[in-house]
Motif scaffolding. Structure first.
Motif, PDB file in Angstrom:
ATOM      1  N   THR A  74      -2.004  -2.109  -9.740  1.00  0.00           N
ATOM      2  CA  THR A  74      -3.226  -2.038  -8.729  1.00  0.00           C
ATOM      3  C   THR A  74      -3.722  -3.560  -9.098  1.00  0.00           C
ATOM      4  OG1 THR A  74      -4.632  -0.976 -10.228  1.00  0.00           O
ATOM      5  CG2 THR A  74      -3.622   0.424  -8.550  1.00  0.00           C
ATOM      6  N   ARG A  98      -3.421   0.653  -3.604  1.00  0.00           N
ATOM      7  CA  ARG A  98      -3.179  -0.940  -3.168  1.00  0.00           C
ATOM      8  C   ARG A  98      -2.660  -1.554  -4.425  1.00  0.00           C
ATOM      9  NH1 ARG A  98      -5.372  -0.655   2.001  1.00  0.00           N
ATOM     10  NH2 ARG A  98      -6.782   0.857   2.360  1.00  0.00           N
ATOM     11  N   VAL A 145       0.862  -1.121  -0.007  1.00  0.00           N
ATOM     12  CA  VAL A 145       0.015   0.086   0.053  1.00  0.00           C
ATOM     13  C   VAL A 145       0.801   1.257  -0.090  1.00  0.00           C
ATOM     14  CG1 VAL A 145      -1.919   1.241   1.225  1.00  0.00           C
ATOM     15  CG2 VAL A 145      -1.731  -1.312   1.245  1.00  0.00           C
TER      16      VAL A 145
END
Length: 218
Positions: free
Chosen positions: A39, A23, A13
């Motif tokens: 991602t 994230r 993260v």
């Protein structure tokens, strides 16, 4: 509503100084220069290291969170969920009547797009001072997976009491997600309702009108 979670599994993260949170998986990192993160939905973002506040590893959830809500995406898992809504109908046609209604629906989310449930409501008609309590099936389809997303739906059922007869309410609206963890949401929709009523002596008429509704999703 729940998220997919793997016990012990972590994801990377990246917290940016502007408040954004990304994230995913860090695929490239150049010390004191830049960081590249992919991602969970496959997008790749590159940031200068001076934009980064901190980098952590946290339990994996099927979410991608960016500060700009229009780009925020999520992946719902299957599960049970409910809707509660308040609406007002402005009557139209010869037998149209203004109406205040409260509806509750509970059902199953099959994937991020499709929901099917059943519910009932209390509909008060001002002109006739009568109450209809339709029992209906409720189908809803989300068009997108963003936090602000359009949807279409339809309620089909039957009212067994004062206003006895077939009930139909096609509708369309917008869903506003309230948070990224529980996926609670605010819904605003417009539609057209039709309630068949028995006026006596074997005759039935349709009370109809345009409506607007505000609801919560939980």
């Amino acid at each position: 509503m729940s998220f997919t979670y793997a016990q012990g599994e972590l994801q990377e993260v990246v917290y940016l100084k502007n408040g954004s949170i990304i994230r995913g998986t860090i695929i490239e990192q150049q010390p004191n220069k830049l960081i590249k993160i992919q991602t969970n939905d496959g997008n790749v973002f590159v940031y200068n290291i001076d934009e980064v506040d901190k980098i952590t590893k946290e339990p994996y959830y099927n979410t991608t969170h960016k500060k700009n809500n229009s780009n925020f995406q999520y992946k719902e898992t299957n599960g049970y969920k409910g809707f509660l809504e308040l609406g007002y109908t402005s009557g139209s046609g010869y037998y149209g009547q203004d109406e205040l209604e409260i509806n509750g629906t509970y059902g199953y989310q099959f994937n991020p797009y499709l929901f099917l449930g059943a519910g009932t409501g209390v509909h008060y008609y001002f002109d006739s001072d009568k109450v209809a309590i339709p029992i209906y099936a409720d189908f809803r389809a989300n068009i997108l997976k963003n936090t602000i997303a359009p949807f279409v739906g339809i309620k089909v059922g039957y009212s067994p009491f004062d206003f006895q007869g077939f009930y139909l309410n096609p509708n369309a609206g917008v869903r506003f997600a309230l948070d990224s963890k529980t996926l609670n949401a605010l819904n605003i929709s417009m539609g057209y309702s039709m309630q068949k009523v028995d006026i006596g002596w074997g005759f039935k008429q349709t009370v109809e009108g345009f409506n607007i509704k505000v609801g919560i999703e939980f």
